[in-house]
Design an enzyme around this catalytic site. Structure first.
Site, PDB file in Angstrom:
ATOM      1  CG  ASP A  84      -1.687  -1.174   1.398  1.00  0.00           C
ATOM      2  OD1 ASP A  84      -2.166  -1.561   0.488  1.00  0.00           O
ATOM      3  OD2 ASP A  84      -1.929  -1.434   2.387  1.00  0.00           O
TER       4      ASP A  84
HETATM    5  N1  URA Z   1      -1.108  -6.099   3.778  1.00  0.00           N
HETATM    6  C1  URA Z   1      -1.370  -4.964   3.706  1.00  0.00           C
HETATM    7  O1  URA Z   1      -2.667  -4.821   4.384  1.00  0.00           O
HETATM    8  N2  URA Z   1      -1.091  -3.800   3.349  1.00  0.00           N
HETATM    9  C2  URA Z   1       0.240  -3.893   2.337  1.00  0.00           C
HETATM   10  O2  URA Z   1       0.759  -3.047   1.961  1.00  0.00           O
HETATM   11  C3  URA Z   1       0.620  -5.200   2.515  1.00  0.00           C
HETATM   12  C4  URA Z   1       0.050  -6.332   3.205  1.00  0.00           C
END
Ligand code: URA
Length: 240
Positions: free
Chosen positions: A101
């Site tokens: 993310d």
């Molecule tokens: N899980 C998440 O919630 N976000 C990420 O970026 C990676 C794994």
């Protein structure tokens, strides 16, 4: 000679299945002619054009990046935000293995090897991803047990996870927890903690299979060593 869909996959255009669809949809041209028949065998030296763009077979490259928060892990962004390509300005057409993310930091492997990527992200091989997480509130043993067993997220039940470290902060208002999962669904770690009543404050991917970001500063990247690529290939074929 190779099957056309395999060449498209190797060039990182799409997964095998998507490549097949692109062929059937008439988006692929070989030496000036549209090919719609699956399984057509083609030389690597042929002029292959997908959706108007010529594809090339570059030498394979493999990098590991320690992504800071504030970068998208796609290679271009509709909102003009900074992308991982701003951090890894290489000439090859690279793409990340899995996503992080915008507000997640940590390890991303980048490559132009579509075969390698498709193997590593395949759920069958259960490649471990270790995350270091800070969450609101104090994580109780019962909640850890639920996460370890697999938690119902509505659209799927997560596979068993390993909780490898739990520490409360000095003020006893938040918890630092390390979790190892073998899947990579959208927002998975955040959703898993939310499902047991905890908002994620900070999320960092520390390890992917055998590779970590231990000696890599945030924002830096390096080439994976040949033995590291080999170890990852082994995981991609045999799991964990
Ligand atoms: N899980 C998440 O919630 N976000 C990420 O970026 C990676 C794994």
């Amino acid at each position: 000679m190779e099957r056309l869909q395999k060449l498209l996959q190797q060039a990182g255009i799409a997964s095998r299945r998507k490549a097949e669809q692109m062929i059937v949809d008439g988006l692929v041209e070989v030496d000036g002619e549209i090919v719609t028949e699956l399984g057509t065998k083609v030389e690597k030296s042929a002029k292959i054009v997908v959706d108007g763009k010529r594809i090339t077979f570059e030498d394979k490259v493999y990098y590991v990046l320690n992504k800071p928060v504030g970068y998208v892990s796609t290679t271009d962004d509709e909102f003009q935000r900074a992308t991982i390509l701003d951090l890894v300005p290489v000439k090859e057409r690279i793409f990340p293995i899995g996503r992080l993310d915008y507000d997640t930091s940590g390890l991303l492997i980048l490559t132009n090897d579509g075969d390698f990527m498709n193997h590593l992200i395949h759920p069958r091989y259960k490649v471990e991803k270790e995350y270091h997480v800070k969450i609101e509130g104090l994580l109780r043993k019962e909640s850890s047990a639920i996460l370890a067993k697999g938690v119902d997220l509505g659209d799927f039940v997560s596979q068993p996870a390993k909780i490898t470290s739990v520490k409360y902060d000095d003020k006893k208002t938040s918890t630092y927890v390390n979790i190892v999962i073998t899947e990579g669904k959208y927002h998975q770690v955040r959703r898993m903690f939310e499902a047991v009543g905890h908002q994620v404050i900070k999320l960092k991917r520390y390890r992917f299979g055998t590779v970590t970001v231990k000696d890599l500063k945030e924002g830096d990247y390096r080439t994976l060593k040949p033995h590291e690529v080999k170890q990852l290939w082994n995981l991609a074929k045999h799991g964990k």
